[in-house]
Design a protein around this motif. Structure first.
Motif, PDB file in Angstrom:
ATOM      1  N   ASN A   8     -16.517 -31.514 -51.157  1.00 37.94           N
ATOM      2  CA  ASN A   8     -15.916 -30.578 -50.204  1.00 37.94           C
ATOM      3  C   ASN A   8     -16.221 -29.128 -50.554  1.00 37.94           C
ATOM      4  O   ASN A   8     -15.433 -28.239 -50.261  1.00 37.94           O
ATOM      5  CB  ASN A   8     -14.399 -30.802 -50.161  1.00 37.94           C
ATOM      6  CG  ASN A   8     -14.048 -32.185 -49.714  1.00 37.94           C
ATOM      7  OD1 ASN A   8     -14.331 -32.567 -48.585  1.00 37.94           O
ATOM      8  ND2 ASN A   8     -13.446 -32.963 -50.586  1.00 37.94           N
ATOM      9  N   ARG A  10     -18.291 -26.787 -49.413  1.00 28.92           N
ATOM     10  CA  ARG A  10     -18.327 -25.802 -48.330  1.00 28.92           C
ATOM     11  C   ARG A  10     -16.924 -25.490 -47.816  1.00 28.92           C
ATOM     12  O   ARG A  10     -16.592 -24.335 -47.561  1.00 28.92           O
ATOM     13  CB  ARG A  10     -19.194 -26.305 -47.184  1.00 28.92           C
ATOM     14  CG  ARG A  10     -20.650 -26.301 -47.488  1.00 28.92           C
ATOM     15  CD  ARG A  10     -21.439 -26.750 -46.298  1.00 28.92           C
ATOM     16  NE  ARG A  10     -22.855 -26.793 -46.612  1.00 28.92           N
ATOM     17  CZ  ARG A  10     -23.739 -27.390 -45.885  1.00 28.92           C
ATOM     18  NH1 ARG A  10     -23.387 -28.005 -44.774  1.00 28.92           N
ATOM     19  NH2 ARG A  10     -25.013 -27.383 -46.235  1.00 28.92           N
ATOM     20  N   SER A  11     -16.120 -26.524 -47.642  1.00 31.71           N
ATOM     21  CA  SER A  11     -14.765 -26.321 -47.139  1.00 31.71           C
ATOM     22  C   SER A  11     -13.931 -25.514 -48.120  1.00 31.71           C
ATOM     23  O   SER A  11     -13.185 -24.611 -47.725  1.00 31.71           O
ATOM     24  CB  SER A  11     -14.094 -27.673 -46.892  1.00 31.71           C
ATOM     25  OG  SER A  11     -14.830 -28.429 -45.970  1.00 31.71           O
ATOM     26  N   GLY A  14     -15.032 -21.900 -48.110  1.00 33.75           N
ATOM     27  CA  GLY A  14     -14.512 -21.235 -46.920  1.00 33.75           C
ATOM     28  C   GLY A  14     -13.051 -20.860 -47.069  1.00 33.75           C
ATOM     29  O   GLY A  14     -12.641 -19.755 -46.714  1.00 33.75           O
ATOM     30  N   ILE A 143      -7.742 -23.135 -43.475  1.00 31.71           N
ATOM     31  CA  ILE A 143      -9.173 -23.061 -43.179  1.00 31.71           C
ATOM     32  C   ILE A 143      -9.917 -24.180 -43.901  1.00 31.71           C
ATOM     33  O   ILE A 143     -10.822 -24.800 -43.342  1.00 31.71           O
ATOM     34  CB  ILE A 143      -9.719 -21.669 -43.534  1.00 31.71           C
ATOM     35  CG1 ILE A 143      -9.181 -20.666 -42.522  1.00 31.71           C
ATOM     36  CG2 ILE A 143     -11.245 -21.648 -43.572  1.00 31.71           C
ATOM     37  CD1 ILE A 143      -9.440 -19.228 -42.842  1.00 31.71           C
ATOM     38  N   THR A 144      -9.520 -24.479 -45.133  1.00 35.81           N
ATOM     39  CA  THR A 144     -10.138 -25.581 -45.873  1.00 35.81           C
ATOM     40  C   THR A 144      -9.941 -26.904 -45.146  1.00 35.81           C
ATOM     41  O   THR A 144     -10.885 -27.686 -44.994  1.00 35.81           O
ATOM     42  CB  THR A 144      -9.567 -25.663 -47.304  1.00 35.81           C
ATOM     43  OG1 THR A 144      -9.820 -24.431 -47.980  1.00 35.81           O
ATOM     44  CG2 THR A 144     -10.186 -26.804 -48.085  1.00 35.81           C
ATOM     45  N   ILE A 146      -9.367 -27.385 -41.960  1.00 32.51           N
ATOM     46  CA  ILE A 146     -10.141 -27.375 -40.713  1.00 32.51           C
ATOM     47  C   ILE A 146     -11.612 -27.640 -41.003  1.00 32.51           C
ATOM     48  O   ILE A 146     -12.273 -28.417 -40.297  1.00 32.51           O
ATOM     49  CB  ILE A 146      -9.975 -26.029 -39.972  1.00 32.51           C
ATOM     50  CG1 ILE A 146      -8.529 -25.834 -39.522  1.00 32.51           C
ATOM     51  CG2 ILE A 146     -10.929 -25.925 -38.788  1.00 32.51           C
ATOM     52  CD1 ILE A 146      -8.011 -26.848 -38.531  1.00 32.51           C
ATOM     53  N   LEU A 147     -12.152 -27.034 -42.052  1.00 33.70           N
ATOM     54  CA  LEU A 147     -13.563 -27.257 -42.395  1.00 33.70           C
ATOM     55  C   LEU A 147     -13.810 -28.686 -42.881  1.00 33.70           C
ATOM     56  O   LEU A 147     -14.847 -29.277 -42.564  1.00 33.70           O
ATOM     57  CB  LEU A 147     -14.025 -26.242 -43.442  1.00 33.70           C
ATOM     58  CG  LEU A 147     -14.123 -24.794 -42.945  1.00 33.70           C
ATOM     59  CD1 LEU A 147     -14.434 -23.853 -44.100  1.00 33.70           C
ATOM     60  CD2 LEU A 147     -15.139 -24.658 -41.831  1.00 33.70           C
ATOM     61  N   TYR A 150     -13.759 -30.758 -39.766  1.00 32.86           N
ATOM     62  CA  TYR A 150     -15.008 -30.536 -39.036  1.00 32.86           C
ATOM     63  C   TYR A 150     -16.130 -31.391 -39.618  1.00 32.86           C
ATOM     64  O   TYR A 150     -16.880 -32.033 -38.875  1.00 32.86           O
ATOM     65  CB  TYR A 150     -15.390 -29.056 -39.086  1.00 32.86           C
ATOM     66  CG  TYR A 150     -16.769 -28.778 -38.531  1.00 32.86           C
ATOM     67  CD1 TYR A 150     -16.986 -28.746 -37.164  1.00 32.86           C
ATOM     68  CD2 TYR A 150     -17.845 -28.583 -39.385  1.00 32.86           C
ATOM     69  CE1 TYR A 150     -18.255 -28.515 -36.648  1.00 32.86           C
ATOM     70  CE2 TYR A 150     -19.111 -28.355 -38.885  1.00 32.86           C
ATOM     71  CZ  TYR A 150     -19.312 -28.313 -37.527  1.00 32.86           C
ATOM     72  OH  TYR A 150     -20.568 -28.099 -37.030  1.00 32.86           O
ATOM     73  N   SER A 151     -16.227 -31.418 -40.927  1.00 31.03           N
ATOM     74  CA  SER A 151     -17.266 -32.214 -41.587  1.00 31.03           C
ATOM     75  C   SER A 151     -17.112 -33.697 -41.250  1.00 31.03           C
ATOM     76  O   SER A 151     -18.092 -34.380 -40.930  1.00 31.03           O
ATOM     77  CB  SER A 151     -17.193 -31.997 -43.095  1.00 31.03           C
ATOM     78  OG  SER A 151     -18.101 -32.817 -43.760  1.00 31.03           O
ATOM     79  N   THR A 154     -17.973 -34.316 -37.482  1.00 29.81           N
ATOM     80  CA  THR A 154     -19.413 -34.281 -37.210  1.00 29.81           C
ATOM     81  C   THR A 154     -20.105 -35.532 -37.745  1.00 29.81           C
ATOM     82  O   THR A 154     -21.047 -36.023 -37.117  1.00 29.81           O
ATOM     83  CB  THR A 154     -20.091 -33.021 -37.797  1.00 29.81           C
ATOM     84  OG1 THR A 154     -19.807 -32.932 -39.189  1.00 29.81           O
ATOM     85  CG2 THR A 154     -19.623 -31.768 -37.084  1.00 29.81           C
TER      86      THR A 154
END
Length: 180
Positions: A8, A10-11, A14, A143-144, A146-147, A150-151, A154
């Protein structure tokens, strides 16, 4: 823990950037007196309460939508690896911590601390900085989450919606397709 950070990255980055950005803006104000901190707490209470309400509502909604994601994942024609379900479990854990944190902070700010007469003004500085720190952390955690979500979404879109070969598809299924 290393595995969580690696998967994780990127999350988490972010969320950390958001936490630092929101916290840095507050810390640029500099030193405050107890009276100034008390006035700032009083004026920022509606915003902090709205932030906590929004995060609690969003977290509860995300937890409910994770059940839908699990239903879609389980009902898909592609057999997904356990790694996908671990992703969903990680999001659920992180989101639950966020939900509880937002509720605790909301409850804390419903105590009329600024109207208490027996609280020393020096305490208001500590309360003010703690408020800024915890609201920055909650924002970064949101935000973490949500990211991370999102991952995961997708990945599901690539697997189910687009029918692409993906690292989360179990190798048992790809072997069966090769035999046909």
């Amino acid at each position: 823990m290393d595995n969580f950070i690696t998967k994780n990255k990127r999350s988490i980055y972010g969320g950390l950037i958001a936490t630092i950005f929101t916290g840095l803006g507050a810390f640029l104000l500099g030193n405050l007196s107890g009276y100034e901190a008390k006035q700032l707490i009083t004026s920022s209470l509606p915003g902090v309460n709205m932030l906590c309400n929004t995060i609690a509502l969003a977290s509860a909604t995300i937890l409910a939508l994770l059940l839908t994601l699990l239903g879609i994942s389980f009902g898909s024609e592609s057999k997904l690896k356990k790694a996908h379900y671990h992703q969903v479990l990680t999001i659920a854990k992180f989101d639950t911590i966020l939900f509880v944190g937002a509720l605790v902070m909301f409850q804390f700010f419903n105590i009329p601390i600024t109207e208490a007469e027996n609280v020393e003004t020096s305490w208001f500085e500590t309360i003010y900085w703690a408020t800024l720190l915890f609201s920055s952390i909650l924002s970064g955690m949101m935000i973490t989450v949500i990211l991370m979500l999102y991952s995961t979404v997708t990945n599901i879109i690539h697997i189910i919606g687009l029918g692409e070969d993906h690292y989360l598809i179990s190798s048992d299924e790809t072997e069966e397709e090769a035999e046909d």
